[in-house]
Design a protein around this motif. Structure first.
Motif, PDB file in Angstrom:
ATOM      1  N   ASP A   1       3.824   8.869  -1.004  1.00  0.00           N
ATOM      2  CA  ASP A   1       2.851   9.610  -1.808  1.00  0.00           C
ATOM      3  C   ASP A   1       1.770   8.624  -2.251  1.00  0.00           C
ATOM      4  OD1 ASP A   1       4.280  11.942  -1.580  1.00  0.00           O
ATOM      5  OD2 ASP A   1       5.369  11.684  -3.467  1.00  0.00           O
TER       6      ASP A   1
ATOM      7  N   ILE B   1      11.510  11.662  -4.469  1.00  0.00           N
ATOM      8  CA  ILE B   1      11.051  10.285  -4.225  1.00  0.00           C
ATOM      9  C   ILE B   1      12.092   9.537  -3.391  1.00  0.00           C
ATOM     10  CG2 ILE B   1      10.570   8.049  -5.324  1.00  0.00           C
ATOM     11  CD1 ILE B   1       9.543   9.705  -7.787  1.00  0.00           C
TER      12      ILE B   1
ATOM     13  N   TRP C   1       0.526   7.788  -5.026  1.00  0.00           N
ATOM     14  CA  TRP C   1       0.725   6.946  -6.216  1.00  0.00           C
ATOM     15  C   TRP C   1       1.579   5.715  -5.933  1.00  0.00           C
ATOM     16  CZ3 TRP C   1       5.614   6.093  -8.151  1.00  0.00           C
ATOM     17  CH2 TRP C   1       6.609   6.983  -7.750  1.00  0.00           C
ATOM     18  N   TRP C   2       2.426   5.751  -4.890  1.00  0.00           N
ATOM     19  CA  TRP C   2       3.230   4.549  -4.620  1.00  0.00           C
ATOM     20  C   TRP C   2       2.909   3.906  -3.271  1.00  0.00           C
ATOM     21  CZ3 TRP C   2       7.084   4.573  -0.724  1.00  0.00           C
ATOM     22  CH2 TRP C   2       7.567   5.815  -0.306  1.00  0.00           C
TER      23      TRP C   2
ATOM     24  N   VAL D   1      10.813   4.296 -10.552  1.00  0.00           N
ATOM     25  CA  VAL D   1      10.332   5.501 -11.237  1.00  0.00           C
ATOM     26  C   VAL D   1      11.370   6.623 -11.092  1.00  0.00           C
ATOM     27  CG1 VAL D   1       8.606   7.353 -11.106  1.00  0.00           C
ATOM     28  CG2 VAL D   1       7.868   4.960 -11.135  1.00  0.00           C
ATOM     29  N   ALA D   2      11.922   6.772  -9.891  1.00  0.00           N
ATOM     30  CA  ALA D   2      12.951   7.806  -9.676  1.00  0.00           C
ATOM     31  C   ALA D   2      14.142   7.568 -10.607  1.00  0.00           C
ATOM     32  CB  ALA D   2      13.400   7.806  -8.213  1.00  0.00           C
TER      33      ALA D   2
ATOM     34  N   GLN E   1       1.983   9.383 -13.275  1.00  0.00           N
ATOM     35  CA  GLN E   1       1.393   9.433 -11.931  1.00  0.00           C
ATOM     36  C   GLN E   1       2.308  10.135 -10.927  1.00  0.00           C
ATOM     37  OE1 GLN E   1      -1.656   8.390 -10.732  1.00  0.00           O
ATOM     38  NE2 GLN E   1      -2.114   8.215 -12.919  1.00  0.00           N
ATOM     39  N   ALA E   2       3.599  10.022 -11.179  1.00  0.00           N
ATOM     40  CA  ALA E   2       4.560  10.566 -10.215  1.00  0.00           C
ATOM     41  C   ALA E   2       4.923  12.024 -10.487  1.00  0.00           C
ATOM     42  CB  ALA E   2       5.829   9.722 -10.236  1.00  0.00           C
TER      43      ALA E   2
ATOM     44  N   ILE F   1      11.952  15.768  -8.916  1.00  0.00           N
ATOM     45  CA  ILE F   1      10.945  14.794  -8.479  1.00  0.00           C
ATOM     46  C   ILE F   1      11.623  13.463  -8.130  1.00  0.00           C
ATOM     47  CG2 ILE F   1       8.825  13.550  -9.112  1.00  0.00           C
ATOM     48  CD1 ILE F   1       8.356  16.527  -8.839  1.00  0.00           C
TER      49      ILE F   1
ATOM     50  N   SER G   1       7.837   0.870  -2.112  1.00  0.00           N
ATOM     51  CA  SER G   1       8.991   1.735  -2.360  1.00  0.00           C
ATOM     52  C   SER G   1       9.849   1.244  -3.534  1.00  0.00           C
ATOM     53  CB  SER G   1       9.847   1.864  -1.099  1.00  0.00           C
ATOM     54  OG  SER G   1      10.256   0.593  -0.661  1.00  0.00           O
TER      55      SER G   1
ATOM     56  N   ALA H   1       8.558   2.883  -6.528  1.00  0.00           N
ATOM     57  CA  ALA H   1       8.901   4.316  -6.470  1.00  0.00           C
ATOM     58  C   ALA H   1      10.370   4.543  -6.830  1.00  0.00           C
ATOM     59  CB  ALA H   1       8.601   4.864  -5.081  1.00  0.00           C
TER      60      ALA H   1
END
Lengths: 323, 68
Positions: free
Chosen positions: A95, A84, A97-98, A109-110, A32-33, A80, A103, A106
């Protein structure tokens, strides 16, 4: 770059996640990210072209573009992931997706992207052709990212940067990031240090140019309304850094009154742009864009690039900042 | 940061801007600005290489929209 190359980059990334035995739900969150997993190609063609900077520089230095697939995949993930973290640190609008999940999700994911990228780069140790460059490339990435963190630190703690501080920060962040991509891609194909250095300078000026384009994008009326709502960030973008540095006290007060307005709308956005223009902001930014575009082209020329990557890099660069 | 000062001066002082079109080096020297030839060339592209008026911020924003 051909779309089969995008496919190869996706596969490289996906293989790290599958080999790591990640849960499909988490992999879906990672997809998604990442724009290359969830957008149609034609909506982000420029992004795809620049995403392949390591492939293109590898080819321009005389190698096969696919030699740099791991670097491209890692660079994309770092890009990316950094984006983020930057969005969260700058309190930007989330964004899509998050937005709902927050956060914390997010940030996680980062972090996953950074470790995925690191794993991809380690693969260069596994192959005879790339073994010699594995350590220097990985060290280069790590030191480069440390310097970017330093740039981000000064960006965050300096509330009203001067133009000199702005250029130092942009050079440390965007300049460093694109120079790593360019020289690491090239280093797979040549051992000539002067050529690698020229690719590095090409990437450095390209990165600064791209940051200027990002700052210009912030002036598009809807973006500007969002930017003004985050007052801490406004004064760090080039148009405002320039305007606050050159203007007199009355003009600065006028700018501040727009930024402090409780009901900043399209009308005020348009008036603010006009005010910035009256201060020569357009003339200044245009001249700086010309400068970095020309310096990037000059560095590329010195790198003695080969076709077809040479033509593609020259054409794509020519499109940036041309008016 | 002379380039920034010159861009500001061009936008605020019509006489300075007009003289920059005719004799850029002399006009800069008169005001005590020091630009490299390179910087002057980059500045000139936005000032004198166009049939219409100087490059505007709106032009730049519109042109760069969707560059990504």
């Amino acid at each position: 770059m051909q779309l089969n190359s995008v496919h190869s980059i996706k596969q490289k990334i996906e293989s790290v996640w599958v080999r790591s035995d990640l849960d499909p739900d988490f992999i879906e969150a990672l997809h998604q990210a990442l724009p290359i997993f969830n957008s149609t190609e034609d909506t982000y063609q420029n992004f795809i072209d620049w995403m392949h900077l390591p492939n293109l520089c590898c080819q321009a230095a005389g190698g096969e573009p696919f030699w740099a697939d791991e670097i491209t995949a890692a660079w994309l993930l770092f890009y990316i992931g950094a984006h983020i973290m930057d969005s969260i640190e700058d309190l930007d609008m989330p964004d899509e997706w998050w937005d709902l999940q927050g956060s914390g999700v997010a940030l996680n994911v980062a972090s996953a992207f950074f470790f995925s990228a690191s794993t991809l780069l380690n693969e260069y140790y596994q192959h005879e052709r790339t073994h010699r460059i594995a350590n220097p490339v990985i060290t280069d990435f790590n030191i480069g990212f440390l310097r970017m963190c330093q740039g981000q630190h000064f960006d965050l703690v300096t509330k009203r940067p001067t133009l000199q501080q702005y250029w130092e920060t942009v050079g440390a962040k965007s300049g460093t990031f694109f120079s790593i991509a360019s020289r690491s891609g090239a280093s797979l194909a040549t051992r000539d240090d002067s050529r690698i250095e020229s690719f590095s300078r090409f990437g450095y000026h390209l990165g600064i140019l791209i940051q200027m384009l990002d700052d210009l994008e912030d002036l598009d009326s809807n973006n500007l309304i969002g930017l003004i709502s985050n007052r801490a960030q406004v004064y760090s973008t080039l148009p405002f850094v320039y305007a606050m540095e050159v203007s007199d006290q009355d003009e600065r007060q006028q700018i501040n009154s727009y930024i402090d307005s409780e009901s900043f709308d399209e009308q005020l956005a348009s008036e603010l742009i006009r005010l910035l223009d009256e201060l020569g902001t357009g003339i200044f930014i245009h001249a700086e864009m010309q400068k970095h575009r020309e310096k990037a082209l000059e560095a590329l020329d010195k790198a003695n690039p080969t076709n077809p990557a040479k033509d593609l890099l020259t054409t794509k660069l020519g499109e940036l900042g041309k008016i | 940061m002379a380039l920034a000062q010159v861009a500001y001066q061009i936008s605020k002082d019509r006489d300075f801007a007009a003289r920059m079109r005719i004799d850029p080096e002399g006009t800069l020297a008169e005001k005590g600005f020091e630009l490299s030839r390179e910087e002057l060339a980059f500045l000139s592209k936005g000032l004198f290489g166009r049939s219409d008026d100087q490059v505007s911020l709106n032009d730049l924003v519109a042109k760069m929209r969707g560059w990504r």
